[in-house]
Design a protein around this motif. Structure first.
Motif: not given
Length: 190
Positions: A146-160
């Motif tokens: 779950s932590i890994c999924l969250f960091t993926l999603l947040d990073w992809a949002l951060f980088r658009d």
């Protein structure tokens, strides 16, 4: 112990969220600077973050670091299904990192080229699968996948890098995860 990495790396952030305290020193480096590149060269021949230093040991790669910390700190090991979830999360992360690096290098990643097509095809398969796993409840507990999924999603949002409106389950998971401990303190935007 000391964790070497970048605050903007989703692979580093997942380890920081796992640890959630100051028991491990964090050294933030700019991997693209001469000094950061030298730090990586001295500590990891792959020249990638994160790197965990524990005494005279250097442990490379977030998954290997998780396994090391799991054993050392008594954190529950991942079962085969969680390992599979992590594999597809890592594949999506790797593809998105590749796309970002290519864009920053001046390439048109929408061009009909085998490398770009492979990254887009991989994401076109993985993201709906992750949406389904979220809907099935595989990420209801706040565990390492779950932590890994969250960091993926947040990073992809951060980088658009991804249009998340097509994945309402992933967005719900993301919004819920924003309230988890240490998420705000590890936000790369801060």
């Amino acid at each position: 112990m000391k964790l070497i990495g970048s605050t903007t790396s989703p692979f580093v952030r997942r380890i920081r969220l796992l640890i959630q305290d100051d028991s491990v020193e964090f050294e933030n480096i700019d991997i693209f600077s001469a000094q950061g590149a030298e730090t990586l060269k001295q500590n990891n021949p792959a020249k990638k973050v994160p790197v965990l230093l524990d005494g005279d040991r250097a442990i490379y790669d977030s998954r290997v670091i998780y396994n090391y910390l799991s054993s050392k700190l008594g954190i529950e090991a991942l079962d085969w299904h969680q390992q599979n979830l992590l594999t597809i999360i890592d594949a999506a992360s790797d593809s998105l990192v590749s796309v970002l690096l290519c864009k920053r290098s001046g390439f048109n990643t929408d061009e009909d080229k085998m490398f770009f097509n492979l990254q887009h095809q991989r994401l076109d398969t993985i993201l709906p699968a992750l949406e389904e796993y979220v809907e099935q409840g595989d990420f209801d507990d706040w565990h390492y996948p779950s932590i890994c999924l969250f960091t993926l999603l947040d990073w992809a949002l951060f980088r658009d890098l991804v249009q998340w409106q097509h994945f309402p389950g992933l967005l719900r998971f993301y919004q819920h995860a924003l309230k988890k401990p240490y998420v705000e303190e590890t936000d790369p935007r801060v």
